[in-house]
Design a protein around this motif. Structure first.
Motif, PDB file in Angstrom:
ATOM      1  N   VAL A 153       0.927  -1.195  -0.061  1.00 29.20           N
ATOM      2  CA  VAL A 153      -0.068  -0.172   0.004  1.00 29.20           C
ATOM      3  C   VAL A 153       0.823   1.159   0.113  1.00 29.20           C
ATOM      4  N   GLU A 154       2.215   1.325   0.749  1.00 26.57           N
ATOM      5  CA  GLU A 154       2.941   2.255   0.556  1.00 26.57           C
ATOM      6  C   GLU A 154       3.573   2.524  -0.651  1.00 26.57           C
ATOM      7  N   SER A 155       3.790   1.405  -1.412  1.00 26.46           N
ATOM      8  CA  SER A 155       4.425   1.436  -2.709  1.00 26.46           C
ATOM      9  C   SER A 155       3.317   2.158  -3.473  1.00 26.46           C
ATOM     10  N   TYR A 156       1.948   1.461  -3.442  1.00 23.78           N
ATOM     11  CA  TYR A 156       0.885   2.089  -4.297  1.00 23.78           C
ATOM     12  C   TYR A 156       0.964   3.659  -4.184  1.00 23.78           C
ATOM     13  N   ARG A 157       0.936   4.022  -2.869  1.00 28.50           N
ATOM     14  CA  ARG A 157       0.498   5.511  -2.648  1.00 28.50           C
ATOM     15  C   ARG A 157       1.749   6.104  -3.019  1.00 28.50           C
ATOM     16  N   GLU A 158       2.917   5.938  -3.229  1.00 27.76           N
ATOM     17  CA  GLU A 158       3.852   6.746  -3.702  1.00 27.76           C
ATOM     18  C   GLU A 158       3.992   6.700  -5.288  1.00 27.76           C
ATOM     19  N   ILE A 159       3.607   5.523  -5.781  1.00 25.13           N
ATOM     20  CA  ILE A 159       3.209   5.460  -7.300  1.00 25.13           C
ATOM     21  C   ILE A 159       2.276   6.405  -7.624  1.00 25.13           C
ATOM     22  N   ARG A 160       1.201   6.362  -6.900  1.00 28.99           N
ATOM     23  CA  ARG A 160       0.034   7.146  -7.310  1.00 28.99           C
ATOM     24  C   ARG A 160       0.316   8.767  -6.998  1.00 28.99           C
ATOM     25  N   ALA A 161       1.100   8.960  -6.165  1.00 35.62           N
ATOM     26  CA  ALA A 161       1.442  10.533  -5.695  1.00 35.62           C
ATOM     27  C   ALA A 161       2.636  10.963  -6.983  1.00 35.62           C
ATOM     28  N   MET A 162       3.300  10.040  -7.439  1.00 31.18           N
ATOM     29  CA  MET A 162       4.060  10.342  -8.474  1.00 31.18           C
ATOM     30  C   MET A 162       3.416  10.637  -9.949  1.00 31.18           C
ATOM     31  N   SER A 163       2.531   9.626 -10.115  1.00 25.44           N
ATOM     32  CA  SER A 163       1.805  10.007 -11.374  1.00 25.44           C
ATOM     33  C   SER A 163       0.816  11.086 -11.264  1.00 25.44           C
ATOM     34  N   SER A 164       0.272  11.424 -10.098  1.00 27.16           N
ATOM     35  CA  SER A 164      -0.393  12.543 -10.032  1.00 27.16           C
ATOM     36  C   SER A 164       0.252  13.719 -10.213  1.00 27.16           C
ATOM     37  N   ALA A 165       1.634  13.614  -9.720  1.00 26.80           N
ATOM     38  CA  ALA A 165       2.580  15.006  -9.844  1.00 26.80           C
ATOM     39  C   ALA A 165       2.762  15.080 -11.240  1.00 26.80           C
ATOM     40  N   GLU A 166       2.971  13.953 -12.075  1.00 23.67           N
ATOM     41  CA  GLU A 166       3.498  13.821 -13.290  1.00 23.67           C
ATOM     42  C   GLU A 166       2.421  14.515 -14.355  1.00 23.67           C
ATOM     43  N   ALA A 167       0.975  14.186 -13.992  1.00 27.44           N
ATOM     44  CA  ALA A 167       0.053  14.581 -14.764  1.00 27.44           C
ATOM     45  C   ALA A 167      -0.493  16.021 -14.566  1.00 27.44           C
ATOM     46  N   LYS A 168       0.014  16.449 -13.221  1.00 30.20           N
ATOM     47  CA  LYS A 168      -0.238  17.886 -12.976  1.00 30.20           C
ATOM     48  C   LYS A 168       0.854  18.839 -13.601  1.00 30.20           C
TER      49      LYS A 168
END
Length: 188
Positions: A153-168
């Motif tokens: 879950v921690e890895s998922y949240r990191e990946i999700r945060a990075m993809s969100s930052a990339e999309a932004k």
């Protein structure tokens, strides 16, 4: 009808004769502005109603001497109706059949608007409920997964945060100019 109403409707002092228009700019102007096109149609409708009233007055007091004014008013009415058709071709107004049916039934067309808005509100509430349910499900699943698989879950949240930052970042890059300034959309 008094003299001022006769003048406003285009009659010459109440003598039953049509005043000759000096310059009809509404018909001669070619404009692509939808609001102005609609206003021109509305003005033409009002002018047609005035011509119909004049025609009514002429017919109601008809005698052989009023035959020429009657023919002139009929010709004026036909000309204005033709003008109205030409002007209305520039307007793209779509009226739902339900509104026309309500009018035919003698009902207020505002009922249609009220029903459509009520339906939209109900659908919006259902959609919002579904969205909230999915958000709640996601939150609940993440809580359950975090208890069982905390590292994943921690890895998922990191990946999700990075993809969100990339999309932004991509969204901002698409709206930025070469010098780094951000494009601003002009509000109309």
């Amino acid at each position: 009808m008094d003299l001022s109403q006769n003048t406003a409707l285009g009659t010459g002092g109440g003598n039953g004769m049509l005043a000759t228009p000096v310059n009809d700019t509404a018909a001669a102007t070619t404009v692509d502005d939808p609001k102005q096109n609609l206003n021109q149609v509305i003005n033409s409708i009002q002018k047609t109603l005035g011509l119909l009233h004049q025609l009514y007055l002429t017919v109601s007091s008809f005698n052989t001497a009023s035959q020429l004014p009657l023919l002139q008013r009929l010709n004026g009415l036909v000309t204005e109706l033709d003008n109205m058709v030409k002007l209305s071709e520039k307007c793209n107004i779509q009226v739902p059949m339900e509104v026309l049916n309500l009018i035919d039934d003698g009902k207020n067309p505002d009922e249609f608007t009220k029903d459509v808005i009520s339906s939209c509100i109900a659908k919006n509430q259902v959609t919002k409920g579904k969205t909230d349910a999915f958000k709640s499900l996601r939150k609940h699943l993440l809580e359950e997964l975090e208890q069982t698989f905390p590292d994943e879950v921690e890895s998922y949240r990191e990946i999700r945060a990075m993809s969100s930052a990339e999309a932004k970042r991509l969204a901002q890059a698409q709206s930025s100019l070469p010098n780094g300034d951000v494009k601003v959309k002009a509000e109309h």
